[in-house]
Design an enzyme around this catalytic site. Structure first.
Site, short mmCIF file in Angstrom:
data_model
loop_
_atom_site.label_atom_id
_atom_site.label_comp_id
_atom_site.label_asym_id
_atom_site.label_seq_id
_atom_site.Cartn_x
_atom_site.Cartn_y
_atom_site.Cartn_z
N ASP A 1 -10.00 5.47 -1.43
CA ASP A 1 -8.94 6.16 -2.14
C ASP A 1 -9.56 6.78 -3.38
O ASP A 1 -10.79 6.88 -3.49
CB ASP A 1 -7.79 5.20 -2.49
CG ASP A 1 -8.16 4.23 -3.61
OD1 ASP A 1 -9.36 4.06 -3.91
OD2 ASP A 1 -7.23 3.65 -4.21
N GLU B 1 0.83 -1.21 0.00
CA GLU B 1 0.00 0.00 0.00
C GLU B 1 0.86 1.26 0.00
O GLU B 1 0.52 2.25 -0.63
CB GLU B 1 -0.95 -0.01 1.20
CG GLU B 1 -2.02 -1.09 1.14
CD GLU B 1 -2.91 -0.99 -0.09
OE1 GLU B 1 -3.09 0.13 -0.61
OE2 GLU B 1 -3.41 -2.02 -0.55
N TYR C 1 -6.87 5.56 4.86
CA TYR C 1 -6.94 4.54 3.81
C TYR C 1 -6.00 3.37 4.12
O TYR C 1 -6.41 2.21 4.10
CB TYR C 1 -6.59 5.13 2.44
CG TYR C 1 -6.35 4.03 1.42
CD1 TYR C 1 -7.41 3.44 0.76
CD2 TYR C 1 -5.06 3.55 1.17
CE1 TYR C 1 -7.21 2.39 -0.14
CE2 TYR C 1 -4.84 2.52 0.28
CZ TYR C 1 -5.92 1.94 -0.37
OH TYR C 1 -5.70 0.90 -1.24
#
Length: 290
Positions: A137, A36, A119
């Site tokens: 996102d 991520e 997020y």
């Protein structure tokens, strides 16, 4: 009923259409976090290449925490936005010091770690632990604003909608599918409504795709950046790429940054790197931190 239909139709589409990506095969929280972090500012194709290489060198928080920051930055070289690597290093240290070397499994504890925002924290919980958190996102934001709400969303409403839609027993599959819909079909410009599996339930489509686009300005939607060429970001990237190879004499900063006629600008950008903990200098040479 419309929301239930959206969930069912999108999950069915995802079973056949979800992209095959290497980090989707792991349920290791650290591996998910690294993916991520890389995906925040880097194209997927680059992350596919670099994610396994980085994890081979830094497979867990403990290994990362004891490594010099310079080594972590060197392993990140070429991905840009080196603050992400610095934050991963800081997170690893915090995880070792306060969580026994394992990423915490609570949202608040994850959010307290360096560089981990709403997020990323929810992505770790949903993708590694199958927790029923909705993630927001840019890709998910377009889906939420256009298909679900049909209007621009505040951060609070976007998150609330994302959370309420998550099937309790399919958090991983649902969130990954939403991301893929936004990345491949419900794209920012010229959305491919003809290929959308939920076009019949889409609130914006039902309004005839009336302008303004609900996704524009919605929470999580990406903002177009200023051009990279000639920017401070470009010079910053040149300096960091050179630092991975060794120290830079302060007198040579302008040349390395690509601004041979503007040494003041190069020194300002170098000072920013020092202030952010990405570099140090001894009065003569700029180097990566030990």
């Amino acid at each position: 009923p419309r929301h239930a239909r959206i969930v069912a139709d999108l999950l069915a589409w995802g079973e056949a259409a979800r992209r095959t990506l290497p980090w989707r095969d792991t349920r290791d929280p650290w591996g998910v976090l690294v993916a991520e972090a890389m995906l925040q500012q880097t194209q997927v194709v680059r992350v596919v290449e670099r994610w396994p290489v980085f994890l081979e060198r830094f497979p867990d928080p403990a290994t990362t925490a004891v490594a010099p920051l310079a080594d972590v930055l060197a392993a990140w070289s070429g991905l840009g936005y080196y603050r992400r690597a610095r934050d991963l290093h800081r997170t690893a240290i915090a995880v070792v010091e306060h969580h026994g070397g394992r990423l915490p499994e609570e949202l608040d504890a994850l959010l307290a770690l360096p560089g981990i925002g709403p997020y990323t924290a929810r992505a770790v919980l949903a993708f590694a632990l199958e927790r029923p958190h909705g993630i927001v996102d840019a890709n998910a934001s377009r889906f939420l604003a256009r298909a679900v709400a049909g209007e621009r969303l505040t951060p609070a409403r976007a998150q609330a909608l994302a959370d309420v839609l998550v099937p309790a027993d399919a958090a991983w599959a649902w969130n990954q599918t939403v991301l893929d819909l936004g990345a491949t079909v419900c794209v920012a410009r010229s959305p491919r409504c003809d290929a959308c599996p939920i076009v019949g339930s889409c609130a914006w489509h039902a309004c005839g795709l009336e302008e303004p686009d609900p996704a524009r300005g919605s929470a999580g939607a990406s903002v177009r950046q200023a051009p990279f060429a000639g920017s401070d970001r470009q010079g910053r990237g040149r300096l960091l790429a050179a630092l991975v190879e060794g120290g830079i004499p302060l007198a040579g900063l302008a040349e390395v940054a690509g601004w041979p006629d503007d040494p003041e600008r190069a020194r300002r950008v170098a000072d920013d790197l020092v202030a952010e903990g990405l570099a140090v200098h001894d009065g003569t040479t700029l180097r990566l931190p030990a």
